[in-house]
Scaffold this motif. Structure first.
Motif, mmCIF file in Angstrom:
data_model
loop_
_atom_site.group_PDB
_atom_site.id
_atom_site.type_symbol
_atom_site.label_atom_id
_atom_site.label_comp_id
_atom_site.label_asym_id
_atom_site.label_seq_id
_atom_site.Cartn_x
_atom_site.Cartn_y
_atom_site.Cartn_z
ATOM 1 N N ARG A 133 0.853 -1.193 0.000
ATOM 2 C CA ARG A 133 0.000 0.000 0.000
ATOM 3 C C ARG A 133 0.895 1.251 0.000
ATOM 4 O O ARG A 133 1.961 1.250 0.621
ATOM 5 N N THR A 134 0.477 2.289 -0.693
ATOM 6 C CA THR A 134 1.233 3.552 -0.640
ATOM 7 C C THR A 134 0.289 4.705 -0.306
ATOM 8 O O THR A 134 -0.927 4.595 -0.477
ATOM 9 N N TYR A 135 0.881 5.779 0.173
ATOM 10 C CA TYR A 135 0.132 6.989 0.513
ATOM 11 C C TYR A 135 0.872 8.192 -0.029
ATOM 12 O O TYR A 135 2.094 8.171 -0.155
ATOM 13 N N ARG A 178 -6.970 1.660 4.906
ATOM 14 C CA ARG A 178 -6.473 2.878 4.266
ATOM 15 C C ARG A 178 -6.268 3.997 5.275
ATOM 16 O O ARG A 178 -6.052 5.132 4.875
ATOM 17 N N VAL A 179 -6.379 3.697 6.550
ATOM 18 C CA VAL A 179 -6.360 4.763 7.557
ATOM 19 C C VAL A 179 -5.124 5.647 7.387
ATOM 20 O O VAL A 179 -4.009 5.158 7.204
ATOM 21 N N TYR A 180 -5.367 6.932 7.442
ATOM 22 C CA TYR A 180 -4.337 7.911 7.125
ATOM 23 C C TYR A 180 -4.214 8.894 8.278
ATOM 24 O O TYR A 180 -5.214 9.368 8.805
ATOM 25 N N PHE A 181 -2.995 9.206 8.664
ATOM 26 C CA PHE A 181 -2.789 10.169 9.737
ATOM 27 C C PHE A 181 -2.146 11.422 9.175
ATOM 28 O O PHE A 181 -1.041 11.367 8.629
ATOM 29 N N LYS B 154 5.002 8.087 -5.655
ATOM 30 C CA LYS B 154 4.401 7.065 -4.809
ATOM 31 C C LYS B 154 3.546 6.130 -5.671
ATOM 32 O O LYS B 154 2.724 6.596 -6.471
ATOM 33 N N GLY B 155 3.740 4.850 -5.512
ATOM 34 C CA GLY B 155 2.946 3.875 -6.247
ATOM 35 C C GLY B 155 3.561 3.465 -7.574
ATOM 36 O O GLY B 155 3.085 2.536 -8.209
ATOM 37 N N ASP B 156 4.628 4.139 -7.999
ATOM 38 C CA ASP B 156 5.251 3.794 -9.273
ATOM 39 C C ASP B 156 6.303 2.698 -9.144
ATOM 40 O O ASP B 156 6.797 2.187 -10.142
ATOM 41 N N GLY B 157 6.635 2.367 -7.919
ATOM 42 C CA GLY B 157 7.700 1.384 -7.707
ATOM 43 C C GLY B 157 7.238 -0.024 -8.036
ATOM 44 O O GLY B 157 6.053 -0.257 -8.325
ATOM 45 N N PRO B 162 -1.195 1.790 -6.315
ATOM 46 C CA PRO B 162 -1.281 3.245 -6.451
ATOM 47 C C PRO B 162 -1.660 3.871 -5.115
ATOM 48 O O PRO B 162 -2.286 3.194 -4.282
ATOM 49 N N PRO B 163 -1.298 5.144 -4.887
ATOM 50 C CA PRO B 163 -1.556 5.750 -3.575
ATOM 51 C C PRO B 163 -3.028 5.663 -3.181
ATOM 52 O O PRO B 163 -3.913 5.770 -4.018
#
Lengths: 903, 171
Positions: A133-135, A178-181, B154-157, B162-163
């Motif tokens: 997961r990315t943010y 997806r919780v985001y801080f 972010k997410g391209d790696g 994806p974000p």
């Protein structure tokens, strides 16, 4: 105390404690994330699982989260149970499934709680083969960096930021995994305690942006125990140095003072040490301008000036150490020594000393403040003058509702349940200030009025508590009933606390605050009285001498003096510019010792580079009356040395006043012998000869790198570490590697615990005092027989037709002399303005932002108007910011709309 | 007597064995690619510095002969603003290479580093940095790390979603 079985061995634990804290206190390692000794349990991360067995015959047991499990008598616990171990390993594997492979570029690496806990559970190999997961990150200002990918959703950040520190602009967003801080939008974090996110976050989501700009790993930082110099609280800090530059400041736990947290001024103000504005070499002012001279030459000239036989005057400083002020006093003699307060500051400081020394109310430590159950703040904008005290007061405000919740059978550490039970209710916390402050949201009720009205309000409360005190008439029914309510709340409390100080600039407020606290004492309450003082050694300076600079000016005007020696004091901040110039002009020679180039340094004939807190050792006395010693962190490349050492060298080279001071301890001992208030001061920390098993305590970690390469570009011959004559520390990685006594803890580290969470290993029990007691020594204890009450009640405030009462408005960023040289803090500083009540805009015919011409103390200047909530009509707030003219406040002045520029 | 004769016989046989002595420097020995010789800093396949200045090599170094300072480019890439190895102290143990998370620091089969003066053995970044990827051709740290840099948001790696859309209410 209850006895429980951990791994079938009996241990004594405190009743009602949670199991995690109990196990950690006995030295067991249980991995955890969401539990924090100051914020207690949330049960959010599921990491601290252990197995609990019903009785001796129970062989199956059950897995519980130890942080939300109260200990019970006879409980049988297993931490090493294979099922519990597998459970913890699985939990961390899940947490790690989304954690990026960032450690090499992460500033937390090497002091990361997540790294430590992962190691502890034994999870070493990734099995998860799917995507991470990315943010997106947010810009959170110049102090804190945000890298949301690293988050493990432990909720510590929002629990600290919102729950503990009362911030509003950081929250948890989104749902499920997806919780985001973060903030609702990019922007500077508003809380003055935002820097603590760096230490609260168990991983690298929030990191120190100032450290990032000159990054070094924890193991490479040279550290020593130190004390913050940016306000009067005296928070304990650990500054870290690398390659001759101060890289960061982190918290040094002291249960009696700052506990686990620091304010942003204290954490990020350190950059002044690296400032290009520093005085690095001795400066000599000649007809051709200012030139650098060698140390020897400067000393020769300075001692020539002193030794010529003319009289010498010495001006110390409330931001200089006890030793420096004492050395100045020795140089010039007690009658010619001035502590460097302005006339107004001197009056306030000597009044506070009188109140503290003669009164029956105890000046509480911050730990006691945090446990107070009713608080009255009088005239002090605490968040801006003593931020960590404000944080402590916020905790005190929660004690009332906490008590109610505990009556329902909820243990105090069950944070989530407590929050649900208390529903954000506030305890008896009352705040009175000239304008709406950042503390107001924690208060049940507030009172806003000019200082005299605050004093009258306090006098009304005191009268409610003690009928022998004078009646205050002329109060509205609303104010009178508020005074009754406050008096009642204070009387109902077990440990009431009154907070006041120099912030409002009013003697009447301080006297009235003392009256309230003393009246409570007379009613048999153990009332506390905290008097906030603005600078790191304000109280220490006031205890040596409380003559103001006005008296120094008067004495100098008589013309008997030849030389003036000033240490660490910019007198242009404390005297009218003209007075300061005349004062300096009345001496043939002016010698100044200071850290940074300021107006006083510019006026000096000789400037000697004074070592900052990070480059020297000394003792400071905070507003509680606690003497605390800070230790030198590194040796600077320039000619800087401690101010007292410059003074000793000067005295020695004149040959007239030879001092037998070989180390700092000799100066401290002399000060203790000469000044009665400092009698116990030498016991604040071990002396320089202190050794453990014959060894010094190393400032460098055993893991420090680069010893044979750092200087290799200059020379391949490694130099000998500098000898330190003033402290029991060595400038190397060699020495005693175990835990030193509490005043000498240079860093928190324990095997397997590289992060700041390792502080638990230094405490008597998890969250308790450091082993051997928290550092610092209280110098002032209350008298049993009380001083007579202050009888005067000021007459009430009347708004004038043309005049305006200007009241001081201290600012967190900008009001303190040294932290303004820290570029990230300077960027957060407000631009000079004048605060007026919105209702007064019409009278002045201005809108917000319009320029107002201010005339006061014979000066006039234009400032943009800002509406300040809570200000009384006819009162204007003057922020204490760089670039503002020096004013003695409160004062009467005239405000008019500035003439509009011709179109 | 017999044993002496045996020894003489064995020694005589050695005279006909293949020679192992190499006539250095006229003749160079053939070394394995993983021989631990002169240390270099390599580059990513895109030609930018691989080193992200994580300090692990310096921490792993048993003789403390590596010093560096981390910095960050405007593109968000970490790099060492200086990187110094004092080869007069180096023991060529290879711990730095083992510790390196980005394959930036590598030991090479070059050992011809003798100097007349010790200061000449102090190598700065310009002396260490080579123009290629060294022993690990395909590796590209930022492709597998979560941090965003210019050209890789972010997410391209690799292996990245994806974000997250924080404002989404979808279950």
């Amino acid at each position: 105390m209850a006895k429980i079985l951990i791994e079938n061995r009996e241990y004594e634990v405190e009743d009602g404690q949670n199991l995690l804290q109990a196990c950690l206190s006995h030295g067991f390692n249980i991995p955890y994330f969401c539990w924090h000794p100051a914020m207690h349990s949330a049960g959010a991360c599921r990491q601290c699982a252990v197995k609990v067995f019903k009785d001796e015959n129970d062989t199956r047991g059950r897995i519980v989260m130890s942080c939300v499990m109260p200990v019970a008598k006879g409980m049988r616990v297993s931490i090493d149970d294979p099922e519990a171990k597998a459970f913890r390993e699985n939990v961390i594997e899940w947490l790690m499934s989304n954690h990026p492979h960032d450690c090499p570029v992460c500033d937390e690496g090497g002091e990361c709680h997540l790294q430590d806990m992962t190691q502890m559970t034994g999870h070493v190999y990734r099995r998860f083969r799917f995507k991470k997961r990315t943010y997106k990150n947010q810009y959170l200002g110049p102090l804190v960096n945000h890298e949301m990918n690293r988050c493990i959703q432990c909720y510590r950040c929002v629990r600290f930021y919102r729950g503990y520190a009362g911030g509003r602009d950081l929250d948890a967003f989104a749902s499920r995994n997806r919780v985001y801080f973060g903030r609702s939008e990019d922007g500077v974090l508003e809380s003055p305690f935002s820097g603590n996110l760096v230490e609260v976050c168990p991983t690298g989501v929030f990191t120190d942006k100032t450290l990032k700009s000159h990054f070094a790993r924890k193991w490479d930082l040279q550290t020593a125990p130190s004390v913050c110099v940016h306000c009067g609280v005296g928070c304990n800090i650990i500054p870290g140095e690398r390659y001759g530059e101060l890289r960061r400041v982190s918290n040094r736990y002291n249960g009696e003072v700052n506990g686990y947290f620091l304010c942003d001024r204290g954490r990020f103000g350190y950059e002044f040490v690296n400032s290009p504005q520093r005085v690095k070499e001795a400066l000599l002012k000649t007809a051709d301008g200012v030139q650098e001279v060698s140390k020897e030459e400067a000393l020769r000239l300075a001692s020539h000036m002193i030794g010529m036989g003319g009289k010498v005057m010495a001006v110390g400083s409330p931001r200089a150490t006890v030793e420096t002020n004492f050395a100045l006093r020795t140089l010039a003699g007690a009658e010619n020594f001035y502590s460097g307060f302005s006339r107004h500051e001197a009056r306030l400081a000597s009044l506070i000393v009188e109140v503290m020394e003669k009164g029956p109310a105890r000046s509480p430590s911050l730990k006691e403040v945090r446990s107070a159950d009713a608080v009255l703040v009088l005239g002090e904008d605490v968040t801006n003058t003593a931020p960590i005290l404000a944080l402590a007061l916020r905790q005190a405000a929660k004690n009332g509702p906490l008590k109610t919740a505990m009556k329902l059978g909820i243990p105090f550490w069950d944070d989530m349940a407590i929050k649900t039970a208390t529903q954000g209710k506030k305890g008896p916390f009352y705040a009175a200030a000239p304008y709406a402050t950042d503390d107001d949201d924690a208060a049940v009720k507030t009172f806003h009025g000019p200082p005299v009205e605050i004093a009258r309000f306090a006098a009304a409360i005191a009268r409610e508590l003690n009928p022998s005190l004078p009646i205050v008439d002329g109060h509205s029914e609303e104010t009178a009933s508020l005074a009754r309510e406050v008096a009642q709340a204070l009387l109902e409390a077990e440990r009431p606390l009154v907070v006041s100080g120099t912030g409002s600039g009013s003697e009447a407020v301080i006297q009235a605050a003392a009256n309230v606290a003393w009246a409570l004492c007379a009613r048999g309450k153990k009332a506390g009285l905290t008097m906030v003082m603005p600078e790191c050694d304000s109280l220490g300076a006031a205890l040596i001498d409380s003559k103001g600079l006005d008296e120094a000016f008067a004495a100098a005007a008589e013309g008997e003096f030849d030389t003036l020696v000033i240490a660490e004091n910019d007198i242009f901040r404390r005297m009218e510019t003209e007075d300061a110039e005349n004062f300096l002009a009345s001496f043939s020679h002016v010698i100044v010792i200071d850290h940074v180039i300021n107006d006083t340094v510019k006026a000096a004939h000789i400037t000697l580079p004074g070592a900052s807190f990070a480059e020297s050792t000394g003792t400071l006395i905070n507003f509680e009356g606690r003497a605390q010693k800070f230790f030198q962190v590194f040796v600077s490349a320039g000619a800087q040395q401690a101010s007292w050492r410059w003074l000793k060298d000067m005295m020695d080279s004149t040959g007239l006043k030879l001092q037998k001071w070989e180390s700092l301890d000799d100066v401290t001992s002399d000060a203790a012998a000469v000044i009665p208030a400092f009698e116990k001061i030498t016991r604040a920390a071990p002396k320089h000869g202190f050794r453990i098993a014959g060894q010094k305590i190393p400032r460098q970690t055993h893991r420090r790198s680069g010893r044979t390469a750092v200087e290799a570009d200059k020379t391949v011959y490694e130099s000998k570490p500098t000898e330190d004559e003033d402290t029991p520390f060595s400038f190397s990685m060699e020495g005693f590697q175990g835990q030193p006594p509490s005043p000498l803890i240079a860093r928190f580290w324990a095997p397997g615990w590289n992060s700041v969470q390792s502080v638990t290993k230094y405490q008597e029990y998890a969250g308790g005092p450091l082993r051997g007691g928290d550092p610092g020594l209280r110098l002032i204890e209350p008298k049993v027989a009380g001083a007579p009450f202050f009888k005067a009640v000021p007459i009430s405030f009347k708004a004038r037709k043309y005049g305006w009462l200007l009241v001081p408005m201290p600012r967190l960023f900008g009001s303190e002399e040294l932290s303004v040289f820290s570029p990230p803090l300077a960027s957060l500083q407000a631009k000079p303005f004048i605060g007026i009540a919105e209702e007064d805009a019409e009278r002045l015919e201005v809108e917000e932002g319009d320029e107002i011409a201010v005339r006061a103390n014979g000066k006039s200047f234009g400032l943009p108007a800002i509406f300040v909530p809570g200000l009384t009509r006819g009162v204007a707030a003057v922020p204490l910011l760089p670039g503002m003219a020096m004013l003695t406040l409160p004062a009467w002045g005239v405000l008019t709309r500035a003439k509009r520029r011709a179109a | 007597m017999l044993s002496i004769l045996q020894s003489v016989w064995k020694m005589m046989l050695h005279a006909f064995r293949e020679r192992v002595t190499v006539q250095y420097p006229d003749e160079k020995p053939v070394l394995a690619p993983r021989y631990r010789g002169r240390i270099i800093l390599s580059r990513d396949p895109d030609g930018l510095e691989r080193c992200v200045a994580c300090y692990l090599c310096a921490a792993a170094c048993p003789v403390d002969c590596i010093a560096l300072q981390a910095d960050e480019t405007v593109d968000g890439r970490r790099y060492p603003s200086f990187f110094r190895i004092n080869f007069s102290r180096c023991i060529f143990c290879g711990y730095c290479e083992e510790a390196c998370p980005t394959y930036a620091i590598q030991l090479t089969p070059d050992y011809e580093m003798s100097e007349y003066k010790r200061p000449s053995l102090v190598y700065e970044k310009k002396d260490l940095l080579i123009s290629g990827t060294g022993k690990y051709p395909g590796y590209w740290y930022y492709k597998v790390a979560g941090a965003a840099v210019k050209g890789k948001d972010k997410g391209d790696g690799l292996e990245e979603e994806p974000p997250v859309d924080v404002r989404s209410l979808m279950p």
